[in-house]
Design an enzyme around this catalytic site. Sequence first.
Site, PDB file in Angstrom:
ATOM      1  N   HIS A 209       2.269  65.833  66.601  1.00  0.00           N
ATOM      2  CA  HIS A 209       2.630  66.246  65.235  1.00  0.00           C
ATOM      3  C   HIS A 209       1.493  66.112  64.230  1.00  0.00           C
ATOM      4  CE1 HIS A 209       3.335  61.893  64.967  1.00  0.00           C
ATOM      5  NE2 HIS A 209       3.301  62.002  63.652  1.00  0.00           N
TER       6      HIS A 209
HETATM    7  N1  UDP Z   1      10.568  58.694  68.297  1.00  0.00           N
HETATM    8  C1  UDP Z   1      11.922  58.985  68.496  1.00  0.00           C
HETATM    9  N2  UDP Z   1      12.252  60.243  68.926  1.00  0.00           N
HETATM   10  C2  UDP Z   1      11.325  61.201  69.197  1.00  0.00           C
HETATM   11  C3  UDP Z   1       9.947  60.886  68.998  1.00  0.00           C
HETATM   12  C4  UDP Z   1       9.608  59.622  68.527  1.00  0.00           C
HETATM   13  O1  UDP Z   1      12.782  58.130  68.305  1.00  0.00           O
HETATM   14  O2  UDP Z   1      11.690  62.317  69.599  1.00  0.00           O
HETATM   15  C5  UDP Z   1      10.202  57.345  67.782  1.00  0.00           C
HETATM   16  C6  UDP Z   1       9.227  56.578  68.652  1.00  0.00           C
HETATM   17  O3  UDP Z   1       9.904  55.807  69.620  1.00  0.00           O
HETATM   18  C7  UDP Z   1       8.508  55.698  67.636  1.00  0.00           C
HETATM   19  C8  UDP Z   1       8.504  56.543  66.371  1.00  0.00           C
HETATM   20  O4  UDP Z   1       9.515  57.538  66.564  1.00  0.00           O
HETATM   21  O5  UDP Z   1       9.263  54.521  67.404  1.00  0.00           O
HETATM   22  C9  UDP Z   1       7.160  57.173  66.163  1.00  0.00           C
HETATM   23  O6  UDP Z   1       7.249  58.103  65.191  1.00  0.00           O
HETATM   24  P1  UDP Z   1       6.112  59.206  64.928  1.00  0.00           P
HETATM   25  O7  UDP Z   1       5.407  59.516  66.191  1.00  0.00           O
HETATM   26  O8  UDP Z   1       6.789  60.303  64.184  1.00  0.00           O
HETATM   27  O9  UDP Z   1       5.182  58.482  63.866  1.00  0.00           O
HETATM   28  P2  UDP Z   1       3.826  57.654  63.953  1.00  0.00           P
HETATM   29  O10 UDP Z   1       4.118  56.404  64.717  1.00  0.00           O
HETATM   30  O11 UDP Z   1       2.795  58.512  64.573  1.00  0.00           O
HETATM   31  O12 UDP Z   1       3.522  57.368  62.517  1.00  0.00           O
END
Ligand code: UDP
Length: 363
Positions: A209
């Site tokens: 993303h």
């Molecule tokens: N996650 C979820 N469903 C999904 C994809 C990610 O529950 O389809 C959870 C994942 O387990 C983690 C969090 O979302 O806890 C990560 O979010 P994201 O990748 O959007 O954000 P980042 O960590 O990169 O800021």
Amino acid sequence: MFITLVAGARPNFIKIAPIILSIKKAQLLNKNLHYRLVHTGQHYDKKMSGDFFTQLCIPDPDCNLACGGGSQAEQTASIMVRFENDLLQFTPDLVLVVGDVTSTMACTLTAKKLNIDVVHVESGIRSGDKSMPEEINRILTDSICDHHFTTTLTANDNLLLNNVSKDSIHFVGNTMIDTLLSNLTRIRKPDFWDTFNLHKNNYFLLTLHRPSNVDNPEKLIKLFESIIKSCKGVPIIFPVHPRTKKIMESHHINTAHFILIDPQGYLEFIYLVKFSKGIITDSGGITEEATLLNIPCITLRNSTERPETVTQGTNILVGDDLNQLEFCLNDIIAGNWKKASIPELWDGQSANRIVEKLQCIYS
Ligand code: UDP
């Protein structure tokens, strides 16, 4: 003590859930602790927001600022205007923000301009890459907040290097890991598992993303081709983030080789992580979960704000190097991957430490 808790986007909900639980535990012990939960509405889709409240037993927000959509500046501005109103109506002793999303930064600025204390959970992490909106949010938030709760000692060092006072830094561990550990017995096999005839340890999990990977369609097509070739027929499950979906659809990008699914609820997603052969991602939080669960993880970024996932964990950064990506996927398929050790204080107790500390500071 009256705290306004802020959450706005998917990773925020996962980080704030155990803090709310710890506050509730303290309330049962008759501690003088009250909170108001403000949802900024940055993520508004049921699959990116509502489902997390239900699955993680987060109470309904006291207020939803409904600030979804718009450019970075538009969203920052609308969160600030609406959050200011909320703070003026229900003035707390402190505001607690988590993570590094636009809501984190915008609510910190708003509260500090009203002379309200702000504490930041997951403070001090740095990728060094200012082209990432999250890095800007981290720097701004940490430079003006009053207390810094950190996930690692590296984060403490980053703050000290930025002249943050040592007394305001509190190493407590990782609330995202609290959520992971407390939900491991609740994870759920997704409904599509049997439809696609999936088997444990026999599929890759892909998430993408970050603008650097998804905003340029030519680059995204090359990346997809490389992943498909290197996975050698092992199924690839791809829960598609709304931002990525928009770009794939508007450029009619061929995704026939992937098992495309909607963003998953937390319990289903962690099931998919736990039983995957390996993960290909540009997420930050997922690299931490992969480390804790000892699942091979390839990150499609040149830098990380979570270096412990590389030095201690299962994560390897391949950036834009498609040869390196192929090399790593070969290794995973061959069963050659490093094993993780668990970073200090990633023990499921971080939220309790935060709430105890807050009571010492503000009572
Ligand atoms: N996650 C979820 N469903 C999904 C994809 C990610 O529950 O389809 C959870 C994942 O387990 C983690 C969090 O979302 O806890 C990560 O979010 P994201 O990748 O959007 O954000 P980042 O960590 O990169 O800021």
